[in-house]
Scaffold this motif. Structure first.
Motif, PDB file in Angstrom:
ATOM      1  N   PHE A   1       2.921  -5.624   8.702  1.00 41.35           N
ATOM      2  CA  PHE A   1       1.828  -5.269   7.794  1.00 41.35           C
ATOM      3  C   PHE A   1       1.499  -3.789   7.928  1.00 41.35           C
ATOM      4  O   PHE A   1       1.434  -3.250   9.032  1.00 41.35           O
ATOM      5  CB  PHE A   1       0.588  -6.118   8.109  1.00 41.35           C
ATOM      6  N   ARG A   2       1.287  -3.162   6.778  1.00 41.23           N
ATOM      7  CA  ARG A   2       0.947  -1.750   6.745  1.00 41.23           C
ATOM      8  C   ARG A   2      -0.332  -1.574   5.941  1.00 41.23           C
ATOM      9  O   ARG A   2      -0.489  -2.157   4.861  1.00 41.23           O
ATOM     10  CB  ARG A   2       2.071  -0.939   6.101  1.00 41.23           C
ATOM     11  N   LEU A   3      -1.244  -0.774   6.453  1.00 40.88           N
ATOM     12  CA  LEU A   3      -2.468  -0.432   5.732  1.00 40.88           C
ATOM     13  C   LEU A   3      -2.409   1.047   5.401  1.00 40.88           C
ATOM     14  O   LEU A   3      -2.297   1.885   6.292  1.00 40.88           O
ATOM     15  CB  LEU A   3      -3.702  -0.734   6.587  1.00 40.88           C
ATOM     16  N   GLY A   4      -2.485   1.339   4.095  1.00 40.94           N
ATOM     17  CA  GLY A   4      -2.345   2.725   3.689  1.00 40.94           C
ATOM     18  C   GLY A   4      -3.289   3.101   2.563  1.00 40.94           C
ATOM     19  O   GLY A   4      -4.114   2.301   2.106  1.00 40.94           O
ATOM     20  N   ALA A   5      -3.166   4.330   2.107  1.00 40.92           N
ATOM     21  CA  ALA A   5      -3.951   4.858   1.000  1.00 40.92           C
ATOM     22  C   ALA A   5      -3.018   5.644   0.087  1.00 40.92           C
ATOM     23  O   ALA A   5      -2.036   6.237   0.546  1.00 40.92           O
ATOM     24  CB  ALA A   5      -5.085   5.754   1.502  1.00 40.92           C
ATOM     25  N   LEU A   6      -3.328   5.641  -1.226  1.00 47.21           N
ATOM     26  CA  LEU A   6      -2.495   6.308  -2.220  1.00 47.21           C
ATOM     27  C   LEU A   6      -3.333   7.245  -3.073  1.00 47.21           C
ATOM     28  O   LEU A   6      -4.454   6.893  -3.480  1.00 47.21           O
ATOM     29  CB  LEU A   6      -1.815   5.300  -3.148  1.00 47.21           C
ATOM     30  N   PHE A   7      -2.774   8.399  -3.347  1.00 44.81           N
ATOM     31  CA  PHE A   7      -3.333   9.292  -4.363  1.00 44.81           C
ATOM     32  C   PHE A   7      -2.290   9.427  -5.456  1.00 44.81           C
ATOM     33  O   PHE A   7      -1.109   9.684  -5.177  1.00 44.81           O
ATOM     34  CB  PHE A   7      -3.647  10.665  -3.777  1.00 44.81           C
ATOM     35  N   GLY A   8      -2.697   9.241  -6.712  1.00 45.85           N
ATOM     36  CA  GLY A   8      -1.759   9.320  -7.814  1.00 45.85           C
ATOM     37  C   GLY A   8      -2.259  10.218  -8.936  1.00 45.85           C
ATOM     38  O   GLY A   8      -3.474  10.415  -9.112  1.00 45.85           O
TER      39      GLY A   8
ATOM     40  N   LEU B   1      -7.208   6.945  -6.739  1.00 48.01           N
ATOM     41  CA  LEU B   1      -7.314   6.862  -5.278  1.00 48.01           C
ATOM     42  C   LEU B   1      -7.425   5.389  -4.920  1.00 48.01           C
ATOM     43  O   LEU B   1      -8.357   4.704  -5.356  1.00 48.01           O
ATOM     44  CB  LEU B   1      -8.535   7.632  -4.778  1.00 48.01           C
ATOM     45  N   LEU B   2      -6.457   4.900  -4.121  1.00 43.70           N
ATOM     46  CA  LEU B   2      -6.338   3.461  -3.880  1.00 43.70           C
ATOM     47  C   LEU B   2      -6.216   3.161  -2.394  1.00 43.70           C
ATOM     48  O   LEU B   2      -5.605   3.921  -1.628  1.00 43.70           O
ATOM     49  CB  LEU B   2      -5.102   2.901  -4.585  1.00 43.70           C
TER      50      LEU B   2
ATOM     51  N   ASP C   1       3.370  -4.033  -2.234  1.00 41.42           N
ATOM     52  CA  ASP C   1       2.034  -3.484  -2.023  1.00 41.42           C
ATOM     53  C   ASP C   1       1.123  -3.813  -3.200  1.00 41.42           C
ATOM     54  O   ASP C   1       1.579  -3.997  -4.329  1.00 41.42           O
ATOM     55  CB  ASP C   1       2.099  -1.967  -1.826  1.00 41.42           C
ATOM     56  N   ILE C   2      -0.175  -3.899  -2.897  1.00 39.07           N
ATOM     57  CA  ILE C   2      -1.217  -4.115  -3.906  1.00 39.07           C
ATOM     58  C   ILE C   2      -2.279  -3.050  -3.682  1.00 39.07           C
ATOM     59  O   ILE C   2      -3.035  -3.109  -2.710  1.00 39.07           O
ATOM     60  CB  ILE C   2      -1.842  -5.519  -3.804  1.00 39.07           C
ATOM     61  N   GLY C   3      -2.333  -2.075  -4.562  1.00 38.58           N
ATOM     62  CA  GLY C   3      -3.320  -1.014  -4.449  1.00 38.58           C
ATOM     63  C   GLY C   3      -4.582  -1.335  -5.242  1.00 38.58           C
ATOM     64  O   GLY C   3      -4.498  -1.758  -6.402  1.00 38.58           O
ATOM     65  N   ILE C   4      -5.741  -1.127  -4.621  1.00 40.04           N
ATOM     66  CA  ILE C   4      -7.027  -1.407  -5.266  1.00 40.04           C
ATOM     67  C   ILE C   4      -7.924  -0.188  -5.095  1.00 40.04           C
ATOM     68  O   ILE C   4      -8.112   0.300  -3.976  1.00 40.04           O
ATOM     69  CB  ILE C   4      -7.710  -2.642  -4.642  1.00 40.04           C
ATOM     70  N   GLY C   5      -8.454   0.323  -6.215  1.00 41.78           N
ATOM     71  CA  GLY C   5      -9.308   1.497  -6.112  1.00 41.78           C
ATOM     72  C   GLY C   5      -9.860   1.922  -7.451  1.00 41.78           C
ATOM     73  O   GLY C   5     -10.185   1.081  -8.294  1.00 41.78           O
ATOM     74  N   VAL C   6      -9.960   3.222  -7.662  1.00 40.15           N
ATOM     75  CA  VAL C   6     -10.576   3.759  -8.874  1.00 40.15           C
ATOM     76  C   VAL C   6      -9.638   4.772  -9.522  1.00 40.15           C
ATOM     77  O   VAL C   6      -8.784   5.372  -8.862  1.00 40.15           O
ATOM     78  CB  VAL C   6     -11.923   4.434  -8.573  1.00 40.15           C
TER      79      VAL C   6
END
Length: 365
Positions: A234-241, A261-262, A282-287
């Motif tokens: 399992f990996r916990l990360g953050a994404l900027f797109g 930002l997710l 992965d499942i990204g959740i954010g705004v």
């Protein structure tokens, strides 16, 4: 029409992911069969004294499947060719990749004998057997009996044992040797990572009309949990797109920018025994924030008279599946298809969704 485009995007995504998963498995089976054939060819060349051809076949087999048996057999062939430096190199590679080898003591003795041969320039004679002390007797031997002198010791080294047979199966092979000579472990113990990807985005819904594909960029970071030998981690990360949408034409053309930002939880599945091939879901959740909107934008309802001020924000969900190949314990490259969707907001034409395909690289530390 927008719903049809979404379904087509989903179907394309499923087909792509299926092909990416099936491809490495088929390639591994083909590599294993090729390795068996090359092992057999090398053994035949060795049996008839064609050591150069045997070495070539076994080296090609090791490229297909890095099994330590190939290294031992190559060392044996170089030893037969009277090339002690190369023989020592491959004997040591064999021991490094097979630390619990049953013949370790014998191989270490061979390395010591070959090193002595290099240092002295003289081949070591075969080990002599135990000697028997002379027997004292008062009876002289018969005068007619002559004992022939023992033959002089030969300088040829003892014949090596036949090549080690290949393992019964190649499904879960040994560790791969890196350029530095250290064995590569499955899922190297690197927990932090940075990744960047670029590619294209196709708008599947949300526009009152159509739009050309857009450039897309993503930057991510994360921390991976679990044991390094685990098949799934399992990996916990953050994404900027970031991506954009060009609208209008001529002097009235403008660009709308999409920033996201997710939080991005991920499951990493190791596809190969060495950990080089990894499939990630992965499942990204954010705004997501949209800047550059105008009241004539294809994203907005045409019937409303709106005054747009500042960035417009909304929730964003992103579903992705990435196939990664790790070049070494630190660096990997990947291809990453994903679908990003935002629900319909007041005054907007419809829910906004796009299909992205990214390629990029990841660095672990």
């Amino acid at each position: 029409m927008a719903g049809v485009r979404v379904r087509l995007g989903l179907v394309a995504w499923v087909v792509l992911v299926t092909s990416l998963v099936a491809g490495p498995r088929a390639a591994r089976a083909e590599d294993a069969e090729k390795a068996r054939q090359l092992f057999s060819q090398g053994s035949k060349f060795y049996d008839v004294g064609q050591f150069d051809k045997a070495i070539e076949a076994w080296q090609q087999g090791y490229d297909q499947k890095p099994d330590p048996s190939f290294l031992f057999n190559i060392a044996q062939a170089y030893r037969q060719k009277d090339d002690p430096k190369q023989a020592i190199f491959f004997y040591k590679s064999y021991l490094r990749n097979s630390p619990k080898a049953a013949n370790r003591a014998d191989v270490e003795q061979r390395i010591a004998a070959l090193q002595k041969q290099i240092d002295t320039g003289v081949k070591a004679p075969p080990t002599a057997g135990p000697t028997t002390p002379p027997v004292t007797t008062t009876t002289p031997p018969p005068p007619t009996t002559t004992v022939p002198p023992p033959p002089p010791p030969t300088t040829e080294p003892p014949a090596p044992p036949p090549p080690t047979p290949p393992p019964a199966t190649y499904a879960e092979g040994p560790p791969v040797v890196t350029a530095q000579g250290a064995p590569e472990q499955p899922f190297p113990p690197r927990h932090f990572d940075l990744a960047g990807g670029i590619g294209g985005a196709v708008w599947t819904s949300g526009l009152a009309g159509s739009a050309d594909p857009s450039f897309a960029f993503t930057l991510g970071a994360g921390y991976t949990f679990g044991q390094t030998s685990a098949r799934v981690r399992f990996r916990l990360g953050a994404l900027f797109g970031w991506t954009f949408l060009s609208e209008g034409s001529g002097t009235t053309q403008w660009t709308e920018h999409f920033f996201s930002l997710l939080l991005d939880p991920t499951l990493d599945v190791r596809l190969s025994s060495t950990g080089k091939w990894v499939l990630s879901f992965d499942i990204g959740i954010g705004v997501m924030a949209i800047t550059g909107l105008k009241k004539s934008s294809a994203l907005l309802d045409g019937g409303d008279s709106l005054m747009i001020n500042g960035a417009q924000s909304m929730a964003l969900t992103r579903f992705g599946a990435a196939l990664q190949y790790r070049i070494n314990p630190n660096v990997g490259v990947f291809v990453w298809p994903a679908i990003a969707t935002s629900p319909k907001q007041p005054h907007f034409h419809a829910a906004i969704s796009r299909f992205e395909t990214l390629i990029g690289a990841a660095y672990r530390f």
